[in-house]
Design an enzyme around this catalytic site. Structure first.
Site, short mmCIF file in Angstrom:
data_model
loop_
_atom_site.label_atom_id
_atom_site.label_comp_id
_atom_site.label_asym_id
_atom_site.label_seq_id
_atom_site.Cartn_x
_atom_site.Cartn_y
_atom_site.Cartn_z
N CYS A 10 24.60 93.54 33.63
CA CYS A 10 25.08 92.27 34.15
C CYS A 10 24.14 91.13 33.75
CB CYS A 10 25.13 92.28 35.68
SG CYS A 10 26.31 93.46 36.33
N GLY A 36 27.21 91.87 29.60
CA GLY A 36 28.35 92.41 30.31
C GLY A 36 29.63 91.85 29.75
N ASN A 110 22.41 91.38 39.37
CA ASN A 110 22.15 92.25 38.22
C ASN A 110 21.18 93.33 38.68
OD1 ASN A 110 20.18 91.78 35.18
ND2 ASN A 110 21.53 93.44 35.74
N GLY A 111 21.57 94.60 38.50
CA GLY A 111 20.69 95.70 38.88
C GLY A 111 21.42 96.73 39.71
N TYR A 252 16.02 97.04 23.54
CA TYR A 252 17.44 97.00 23.18
C TYR A 252 18.26 95.90 23.87
CZ TYR A 252 22.36 98.30 23.38
OH TYR A 252 23.72 98.26 23.37
#
Ligand code: SF4
Length: 471
Positions: A10, A36, A110-111, A252
């Site tokens: 996200c 996302g 996010n997470g 990445y």
């Protein structure tokens, strides 16, 4: 990259006091699209009310000028989503907005929380009714406790109860609040655009709207922005917490033009490639990156080794989510649709292929096959991080241990499976020394199995849904 089964999770964005808050958020989300691709949403506030629009699809599919025009107000938050918990449906798209006793609030997260199931069960036992299967919704229920006097107190107190990864933006009628977990797993940045304040998962969102990057939100910080200006709370300052920033963001996930965890991502990747060349040299004619995330590491490998860089793969950028995979069994066709080999570059050459990860190994194997068919004389695989041996519970959708190739095969067995002439991974030390930060400030759990928090319940993304189905 051979880790193509890994999905991003996200991205979040927030802006306070801008006459075009929705439009700025749309641009910010566009820059964060790589984090996302399954859903996008924006919630705005005009100081009195909150206005929400969200949908499944890319940012450009969910929003257009007309739809943005229906989101009035000078404050906004936004979210792009890949479903790390909860299915990919509109109920689970964010921001998540509710009305409760203290007014209106929207949240974007996010997470992954590692104590989500425990907290949810506890909240439900006291009468909370959940509208989605996202662990993010837990924050809103925690904030709603009647004894808190304000939204602000609700956020500061509720973050103390959750464990795991969260980089949050919260919007109330008059405030923008940002919070980052005490380990700082996911990035969260603070910037300024004229008199407006902005928050974003990555600084690439600031570049697009020409905002200045002020600093990162500190691990464990709750930053409140309202008419009095920004102010910070540190609810964990008396606790013995350690930093555990996700090193795989550098390898990445994050965009190369972003600055996260104190370093520019492209420069870290270049140094990953240099360290890889020192640790895992190869006798070869050309260094070939797997685009796009392998590009900077390959540049570093070429710079360090003196072997020329050659772009032996070309990528199709137009596949998108709507592409329908062919049903035929030939896996190399699927691989070729995304990435094709340039025969004239690799034919008759000894090739070092630089990739950022190998997850299951099937995609890497198909690529090696394509290189051989195009005439590569030798194929040497080099990976710019250590082998992935364990899942992530902090928001990255790796497969289970049984599916991770490095968890089940020795290096020799991986070499045989991939049909390469040699294989080499970067060490954990080599990976961490590519950043300028202290090695102990990073999480390496998927490489080392040293998890920086207690993992209360082994999260998989459908766990909360399975639980609901049983009720
Ligand atoms: S386990 Fe791996 S992917 Fe997950 S936060 Fe830690 S370093 Fe990042």
């Amino acid at each position: 990259m051979s880790g193509e089964q890994i999905k991003e999770y996200c991205g979040v964005f927030g802006i306070y006091d801008h006459p075009q808050a929705a439009q700025m958020t749309n641009l910010g989300l566009f820059a964060l699209q790589h984090r996302g691709e399954e859903a996008a949403g924006i919630c705005t506030s005009d100081g009195q009310n909150l206005y929400l629009r969200k949908g499944t699809g890319l940012v450009g599919e969910v929003f257009n000028e007309r739809r943005l025009g229906k989101l009035p107000g000078q404050h906004a938050i936004g979210h792009v989503r890949y479903s790390t918990t909860g299915s990919s449906n509109i109920t689970n798209a964010q921001p998540h907005q509710v009305n409760y006793s203290r007014g209106q609030v929207a949240i974007a997260h996010n997470g992954n929380l590692v104590n989500a199931q425990l907290l949810r069960a506890e909240l439900e036992a006291y009468g909370s009714i959940f509208a989605s299967t996202m662990d993010s919704e837990i924050f809103v229920h925690l904030m709603a406790k009647p004894s808190y006097r304000s939204h602000e107190e609700g956020v500061v107190e509720s973050v103390k109860k959750v464990v795991g990864a969260y980089s949050l933006v919260v919007l109330t009628e008059t405030q923008l609040i940002a919070a980052r977990d005490p380990q700082g797993f996911r990035p969260l940045c603070f910037g300024k655009l004229g008199k407006s304040y902005v928050i974003a998962s990555e600084t690439c969102a600031f570049d697009l709207i020409e905002a200045d990057f002020i600093r990162e939100i500190a691990p464990g910080e709750v930053l409140v922005i309202d008419e009095k200006g920004p102010r910070s709370h540190f609810p964990f300052q008396n606790e013995n917490t350690c930093k555990a920033q996700c090193v795989f963001e550098h390898v990445y996930f994050a965009r190369p033009d972003s600055v996260i965890f104190g370093d520019n991502v492209a420069l870290v990747r270049e140094r990953l490639g240099r360290n890889l060349a020192k640790e895992q040299p190869a006798k070869a004619d050309i260094v070939v990156p797997v685009p796009d995330s392998g590009n900077y590491a390959a540049m570093g490998y070429a710079n360090e080794s003196g072997i020329p860089l050659a772009h032996g793969f070309t990528r199709n950028h137009y596949i998108g989510r709507t592409f329908i995979n062919p049903t035929q069994a030939d896996r190399s066709l699927k691989v070729k649709i995304k990435l094709n080999v340039i025969r004239e570059v690799v034919d008759g050459k000894r090739v070092v292929v630089i990739d950022d990860s190998i997850v299951r190994g099937n995609t890497a194997k198909s690529r090696v096959n394509l290189l051989r068919k195009a005439g590569a004389k030798e194929v040497h695989m080099r990976i710019s991080c250590p082998p992935h041996i364990s899942p992530c519970y902090y928001g990255i959708d790796f497969p289970s241990k049984t599916e991770l190739i490095a968890s089940n095969k020795s290096l020799d067995e991986i070499k045989t499976f991939l049909e390469v002439d040699s294989i080499g991974y970067l060490s954990i030390e080599g990976m961490l020394s590519a950043t300028t930060q202290a090695p102990e400030s990073f999480c390496t759990a998927c490489f080392s199995e040293k998890y920086p928090t207690k993992v209360f319940d082994v999260m998989d993304k459908f766990k909360l849904e399975n639980k609901l189905e049983k009720i």
